[in-house]
Scaffold this motif. Structure first.
Motif, PDB file in Angstrom:
ATOM      1  N   ILE A 192       0.867  -1.182   0.000  1.00 22.22           N
ATOM      2  CA  ILE A 192       0.000   0.000   0.000  1.00 22.22           C
ATOM      3  C   ILE A 192       0.900   1.227   0.000  1.00 22.22           C
ATOM      4  CG2 ILE A 192      -1.755   1.303   1.272  1.00 22.22           C
ATOM      5  CD1 ILE A 192      -2.757  -1.302   2.453  1.00 22.22           C
ATOM      6  N   ILE A 193       0.664   2.129  -0.950  1.00 25.69           N
ATOM      7  CA  ILE A 193       1.481   3.344  -1.084  1.00 25.69           C
ATOM      8  C   ILE A 193       0.581   4.560  -0.898  1.00 25.69           C
ATOM      9  CG2 ILE A 193       3.063   4.647  -2.550  1.00 25.69           C
ATOM     10  CD1 ILE A 193       3.453   2.008  -4.162  1.00 25.69           C
ATOM     11  N   SER A 194       0.896   5.385   0.075  1.00 27.12           N
ATOM     12  CA  SER A 194       0.132   6.613   0.299  1.00 27.12           C
ATOM     13  C   SER A 194       0.951   7.567   1.161  1.00 27.12           C
ATOM     14  CB  SER A 194      -1.203   6.322   0.998  1.00 27.12           C
ATOM     15  OG  SER A 194      -1.812   7.524   1.423  1.00 27.12           O
ATOM     16  N   ALA A 195       0.988   8.819   0.759  1.00 23.37           N
ATOM     17  CA  ALA A 195       1.711   9.829   1.547  1.00 23.37           C
ATOM     18  C   ALA A 195       1.066  10.047   2.913  1.00 23.37           C
ATOM     19  CB  ALA A 195       1.761  11.150   0.775  1.00 23.37           C
ATOM     20  N   GLN A 196      -0.181   9.604   3.055  1.00 19.65           N
ATOM     21  CA  GLN A 196      -0.901   9.822   4.319  1.00 19.65           C
ATOM     22  C   GLN A 196      -0.657   8.720   5.356  1.00 19.65           C
ATOM     23  OE1 GLN A 196      -5.082  10.983   3.782  1.00 19.65           O
ATOM     24  NE2 GLN A 196      -4.650  11.240   1.613  1.00 19.65           N
ATOM     25  N   ILE A 197       0.051   7.677   4.981  1.00 12.74           N
ATOM     26  CA  ILE A 197       0.209   6.526   5.867  1.00 12.74           C
ATOM     27  C   ILE A 197       0.826   6.877   7.225  1.00 12.74           C
ATOM     28  CG2 ILE A 197       1.594   4.411   6.151  1.00 12.74           C
ATOM     29  CD1 ILE A 197       0.766   3.611   3.342  1.00 12.74           C
ATOM     30  N   ILE A 249       9.657  -1.172  11.962  1.00  7.05           N
ATOM     31  CA  ILE A 249       9.886  -1.707  10.625  1.00  7.05           C
ATOM     32  C   ILE A 249       9.097  -2.993  10.446  1.00  7.05           C
ATOM     33  CG2 ILE A 249      11.915  -3.157  11.132  1.00  7.05           C
ATOM     34  CD1 ILE A 249      12.335  -0.909   8.289  1.00  7.05           C
ATOM     35  N   LEU A 250       8.816  -3.677  11.579  1.00  3.58           N
ATOM     36  CA  LEU A 250       8.016  -4.903  11.569  1.00  3.58           C
ATOM     37  C   LEU A 250       7.035  -4.851  12.724  1.00  3.58           C
ATOM     38  CD1 LEU A 250       7.388  -7.818  10.615  1.00  3.58           C
ATOM     39  CD2 LEU A 250       9.169  -8.595  12.212  1.00  3.58           C
ATOM     40  N   ALA A 251       5.742  -4.788  12.403  1.00  3.46           N
ATOM     41  CA  ALA A 251       4.714  -4.819  13.449  1.00  3.46           C
ATOM     42  C   ALA A 251       4.529  -6.262  13.903  1.00  3.46           C
ATOM     43  CB  ALA A 251       3.403  -4.251  12.910  1.00  3.46           C
ATOM     44  N   THR A 252       4.546  -6.482  15.208  1.00  6.03           N
ATOM     45  CA  THR A 252       4.494  -7.856  15.717  1.00  6.03           C
ATOM     46  C   THR A 252       3.076  -8.343  15.968  1.00  6.03           C
ATOM     47  OG1 THR A 252       4.824  -6.996  17.960  1.00  6.03           O
ATOM     48  CG2 THR A 252       6.787  -7.719  16.755  1.00  6.03           C
ATOM     49  N   SER A 253       2.094  -7.449  15.911  1.00  5.32           N
ATOM     50  CA  SER A 253       0.693  -7.855  16.067  1.00  5.32           C
ATOM     51  C   SER A 253      -0.070  -7.544  14.781  1.00  5.32           C
ATOM     52  CB  SER A 253       0.036  -7.112  17.235  1.00  5.32           C
ATOM     53  OG  SER A 253       0.696  -7.418  18.443  1.00  5.32           O
ATOM     54  N   PRO A 254      -0.997  -8.403  14.369  1.00  3.35           N
ATOM     55  CA  PRO A 254      -1.748  -8.163  13.126  1.00  3.35           C
ATOM     56  C   PRO A 254      -2.514  -6.843  13.162  1.00  3.35           C
ATOM     57  CG  PRO A 254      -2.055 -10.434  13.856  1.00  3.35           C
ATOM     58  CD  PRO A 254      -1.342  -9.708  14.979  1.00  3.35           C
ATOM     59  N   ILE A 255      -2.633  -6.232  11.997  1.00  5.55           N
ATOM     60  CA  ILE A 255      -3.333  -4.969  11.855  1.00  5.55           C
ATOM     61  C   ILE A 255      -4.841  -5.214  11.929  1.00  5.55           C
ATOM     62  CG2 ILE A 255      -3.479  -5.090   9.325  1.00  5.55           C
ATOM     63  CD1 ILE A 255      -2.855  -2.078   9.261  1.00  5.55           C
ATOM     64  N   SER A 256      -5.570  -4.232  12.449  1.00  2.66           N
ATOM     65  CA  SER A 256      -7.024  -4.372  12.527  1.00  2.66           C
ATOM     66  C   SER A 256      -7.643  -4.159  11.142  1.00  2.66           C
ATOM     67  CB  SER A 256      -7.615  -3.374  13.516  1.00  2.66           C
ATOM     68  OG  SER A 256      -7.520  -2.053  13.014  1.00  2.66           O
ATOM     69  N   THR A 257      -8.794  -4.756  10.926  1.00  2.34           N
ATOM     70  CA  THR A 257      -9.491  -4.619   9.635  1.00  2.34           C
ATOM     71  C   THR A 257      -9.849  -3.167   9.373  1.00  2.34           C
ATOM     72  OG1 THR A 257     -10.410  -6.839   9.909  1.00  2.34           O
ATOM     73  CG2 THR A 257     -11.449  -5.415   8.274  1.00  2.34           C
ATOM     74  N   GLU A 258     -10.287  -2.456  10.422  1.00  2.00           N
ATOM     75  CA  GLU A 258     -10.701  -1.053  10.271  1.00  2.00           C
ATOM     76  C   GLU A 258      -9.525  -0.183   9.835  1.00  2.00           C
ATOM     77  OE1 GLU A 258     -13.327  -3.343  12.714  1.00  2.00           O
ATOM     78  OE2 GLU A 258     -11.194  -2.911  13.009  1.00  2.00           O
ATOM     79  N   LEU A 259      -8.360  -0.371  10.481  1.00  2.00           N
ATOM     80  CA  LEU A 259      -7.185   0.432  10.127  1.00  2.00           C
ATOM     81  C   LEU A 259      -6.721   0.096   8.723  1.00  2.00           C
ATOM     82  CD1 LEU A 259      -4.960   2.430  10.757  1.00  2.00           C
ATOM     83  CD2 LEU A 259      -3.723   0.611  11.965  1.00  2.00           C
ATOM     84  N   LEU A 260      -6.734  -1.169   8.362  1.00  2.00           N
ATOM     85  CA  LEU A 260      -6.330  -1.572   7.018  1.00  2.00           C
ATOM     86  C   LEU A 260      -7.230  -0.933   5.969  1.00  2.00           C
ATOM     87  CD1 LEU A 260      -4.601  -3.246   5.103  1.00  2.00           C
ATOM     88  CD2 LEU A 260      -6.161  -5.174   5.493  1.00  2.00           C
ATOM     89  N   GLN A 261      -8.534  -0.932   6.210  1.00  2.00           N
ATOM     90  CA  GLN A 261      -9.460  -0.324   5.249  1.00  2.00           C
ATOM     91  C   GLN A 261      -9.213   1.168   5.113  1.00  2.00           C
ATOM     92  OE1 GLN A 261     -13.238  -1.504   6.882  1.00  2.00           O
ATOM     93  NE2 GLN A 261     -13.243  -3.506   5.820  1.00  2.00           N
ATOM     94  N   GLU A 262      -8.896   1.835   6.216  1.00  2.00           N
ATOM     95  CA  GLU A 262      -8.596   3.273   6.172  1.00  2.00           C
ATOM     96  C   GLU A 262      -7.343   3.529   5.339  1.00  2.00           C
ATOM     97  OE1 GLU A 262      -7.967   7.062   9.248  1.00  2.00           O
ATOM     98  OE2 GLU A 262      -8.263   5.029  10.037  1.00  2.00           O
ATOM     99  N   LEU A 263      -6.331   2.682   5.505  1.00  2.00           N
ATOM    100  CA  LEU A 263      -5.108   2.829   4.721  1.00  2.00           C
ATOM    101  C   LEU A 263      -5.358   2.561   3.245  1.00  2.00           C
ATOM    102  CD1 LEU A 263      -2.698   0.987   7.187  1.00  2.00           C
ATOM    103  CD2 LEU A 263      -2.645   3.421   6.664  1.00  2.00           C
ATOM    104  N   GLN A 264      -6.148   1.547   2.950  1.00  2.00           N
ATOM    105  CA  GLN A 264      -6.438   1.186   1.551  1.00  2.00           C
ATOM    106  C   GLN A 264      -7.188   2.290   0.830  1.00  2.00           C
ATOM    107  OE1 GLN A 264      -8.357  -2.582   2.346  1.00  2.00           O
ATOM    108  NE2 GLN A 264      -6.565  -3.758   1.660  1.00  2.00           N
ATOM    109  N   ARG A 265      -8.035   3.007   1.540  1.00  2.00           N
ATOM    110  CA  ARG A 265      -8.820   4.086   0.917  1.00  2.00           C
ATOM    111  C   ARG A 265      -7.927   5.223   0.415  1.00  2.00           C
ATOM    112  NH1 ARG A 265     -12.800   2.808   4.931  1.00  2.00           N
ATOM    113  NH2 ARG A 265     -11.924   4.332   6.381  1.00  2.00           N
ATOM    114  N   THR A 266      -6.747   5.377   1.019  1.00  2.00           N
ATOM    115  CA  THR A 266      -5.859   6.481   0.612  1.00  2.00           C
ATOM    116  C   THR A 266      -4.822   6.036  -0.407  1.00  2.00           C
ATOM    117  OG1 THR A 266      -4.186   6.036   2.332  1.00  2.00           O
ATOM    118  CG2 THR A 266      -6.073   7.411   2.947  1.00  2.00           C
ATOM    119  N   SER A 267      -4.814   4.736  -0.733  1.00  2.00           N
ATOM    120  CA  SER A 267      -3.757   4.178  -1.576  1.00  2.00           C
ATOM    121  C   SER A 267      -3.853   4.693  -3.000  1.00  2.00           C
ATOM    122  CB  SER A 267      -3.845   2.659  -1.555  1.00  2.00           C
ATOM    123  OG  SER A 267      -2.873   2.103  -2.422  1.00  2.00           O
ATOM    124  N   SER A 268      -2.678   4.898  -3.582  1.00  2.00           N
ATOM    125  CA  SER A 268      -2.615   5.370  -4.974  1.00  2.00           C
ATOM    126  C   SER A 268      -2.650   4.171  -5.926  1.00  2.00           C
ATOM    127  CB  SER A 268      -1.323   6.168  -5.190  1.00  2.00           C
ATOM    128  OG  SER A 268      -0.192   5.400  -4.840  1.00  2.00           O
TER     129      SER A 268
END
Length: 511
Positions: A465-470, A492-511
């Motif tokens: 996922i690429i976004s300047a807003q990340i 550099i490495l998150a040790t706990s899985p990302i939440s679905t809500e946060l992932l969706q927010e990141l995906q919405r800003t992706s180029s």
């Protein structure tokens, strides 16, 4: 102003000279600090429960982590007196590290003085050996209290210092009124942008994470017309020609930051481990400005100081007692460390933490005087393991560097629990997401366990996922969980899985 700054140097000189002498005698200095801390331990209920009667009993003090000490620190609530120390607790400060739950660290007067001494040594070294400071104007990191329930936490870098030093430094600060009382992230960014843009003589920026400054520079660039309009009247006290010039600079794309703050000489921020690339990014944006690493400075204690004279980071050996554990579990004293070797830190400080495993890993780079200099490598045992792939942060760091990503870009590898897969978060890239995802898969496949999990279909192909807003989205997410913005470390490495809500927010800003 230069003469006043030199007077500051004279004020800080005694602390620096004491520290410099200590660097010549690390073993004796550490024995003295150990004795002082052991005396505090023996006087506490914790020390009595352990039956510690002298420094000879030091090995009977267990090496502990926060979870072990939490009942002694908090009990049922945050108290003014705790069994770990006989000193009253001034306040509790929460950690905002890259992993684990929020931890509350008790602060005593003695612990705050340890930070105070570190600051005096650092400031003297900069005045003596650093850039020729002439205005003294400084922005010290302030973070918004978005989580009002935790408003008791420190928000200002200078709150770590003793009252007399805070009083002395206040007139030099770029600090808009009530900035630390704002509870809205956008309003905070706007008011801070206005304050920084009006600080024509700004000479020093002291922050924690480089991404904190990057977020605000990005806000200024994206809102330059609005800020121009608001500043038109606010900076009317300076000469008309100079005001027009500054407004003109603010209107350029990209904004020439070093011309906007032509007096800027120092940016103090993290520059090790995960923050290294972001610090390099700041250096490219501010050529000619000294971007100096903070050293290893944690909520629990000051550990290393960047000294220009030393060409590295020297341990705060006259305030903190250090022990170091190697990969075999053997424990060493400071003077016993070997150059080039890696260790994890066990610290004892004056606020009630004894033989505390803080989880930071260091390498001995060289010796200054008789004392080893320590480079921060990252957190110990940062591992992500969804299906047995056991990815370690050091491996991921090297894997991402092999992909030739843009220098200074933000990057963090996160995992998704369902379906199990990895997602690389970038704020910029010169290659398509699809090609990068393929490169990522090949790089991570150098790990036997990852490659096996992929070949068995246990792990789905990685995504990008690429976004300047990340960086800002991740920071605001952590803020809502109670972290402090200026102190957020993006792993550099998150040790706990990302939440679905946060992932969706990141995906919405992706180029």
């Amino acid at each position: 102003m230069r003469s006043i700054i030199q007077l500051f140097g004279k004020l800080f000189a005694p602390a620096y000279r004491r520290f410099e002498r200590a660097l010549n005698y690390p073993e004796l200095t550490q024995l003295s600090v150990q004795q002082e801390i052991c005396d505090r331990l023996m006087a506490s209920d914790y020390g009595k429960a352990l039956k510690i009667r002298s420094v000879e009993d030091w090995q009977d003090v267990p090496i502990v982590d926060y979870d072990t000490l939490e009942p002694w620190i908090l009990g049922q609530e945050k108290r003014q007196q705790i069994p770990l120390t006989t000193e009253p607790i001034l306040f509790y400060e929460k950690t905002s590290g890259s992993s684990g739950a929020i931890k509350w660290i008790p602060y005593t007067l003695s612990l705050r003085r340890s930070f105070n001494q570190m600051f005096c040594v650092w400031a003297y070294d900069l005045i003596k050996n650093g850039p020729r400071f002439s205005t003294g104007k400084i922005y010290a990191c302030i973070s918004p209290q978005l989580n009002v329930a935790d408003a008791s936490s420190l928000q200002d870098d200078l709150d770590y210092l003793d009252g007399w030093l805070r009083w002395l430094l206040r007139p030099w600060l770029v600090m808009p009124n009530n900035l630390n009382h704002l509870h809205n992230a956008q309003e905070f960014k706007h008011q801070l942008a206005l304050a920084l843009l009006q600080a024509e003589k700004l000479e020093i920026i002291s922050i924690w994470s480089p991404s904190f400054l990057q977020v605000h520079l990005k806000y200024i660039q994206e809102n330059q017309e609005l800020l121009q309009q608001e500043l038109h009247n606010k900076i009317s006290r300076v000469g008309v020609a100079r005001r027009r010039h500054r407004l003109q600079l603010l209107g350029e794309n990209p904004i020439p930051w070093t011309q906007l703050w032509s007096n800027l000489k120092l940016i103090s921020c993290w520059d090790s481990a995960n923050a290294a690339d972001q610090a390099k990014g700041l250096q490219s944006q501010f050529p000619g400005v000294l971007v100096q690493g903070k050293g290893l400075l944690a909520t629990e204690a000051p550990m290393t100081i960047p000294l220009i004279a030393a060409g590295g980071y020297v341990p705060v050996l006259d305030e903190v007692f250090f022990e170091f554990e190697d990969n075999n579990g053997s424990v060493y004293r400071l003077h016993e460390l070997q150059q080039g070797e890696e260790y994890t830190i066990i610290l004892s400080q004056k606020g009630g933490l004894y033989r505390y495993r803080i989880g930071d890993r260091i390498r001995v780079t060289h010796y200054y005087r008789q004392t080893p200099c320590l480079e921060f490598l990252g957190r110990h045992q940062a591992v992500s393991d969804l299906v047995g792939e056991k990815l370690q942060s050091n491996f991921v760091h090297h894997a991402l560097h092999s992909m030739n990503l843009p220098e200074g870009c933000f990057k963090s590898l996160v995992s998704l629990a369902e379906p199990p897969q990895y997602i690389l978060l970038l704020d910029s890239a010169a290659t398509s997401k699809e090609i990068l995802a393929q490169q990522l898969d090949e790089a991570l496949s150098q790990s036997y366990h990852y490659q096996r999990a992929r070949s068995l279909g246990q792990l789905a192909p990685p995504q990008v996922i690429i976004s300047a807003q990340i960086p800002e989205i991740l920071a605001l997410h952590r803020l809502r969980s109670g972290s402090i913005w200026g102190g957020i470390k993006h792993p550099i490495l998150a040790t706990s899985p990302i939440s679905t809500e946060l992932l969706q927010e990141l995906q919405r800003t992706s180029s």
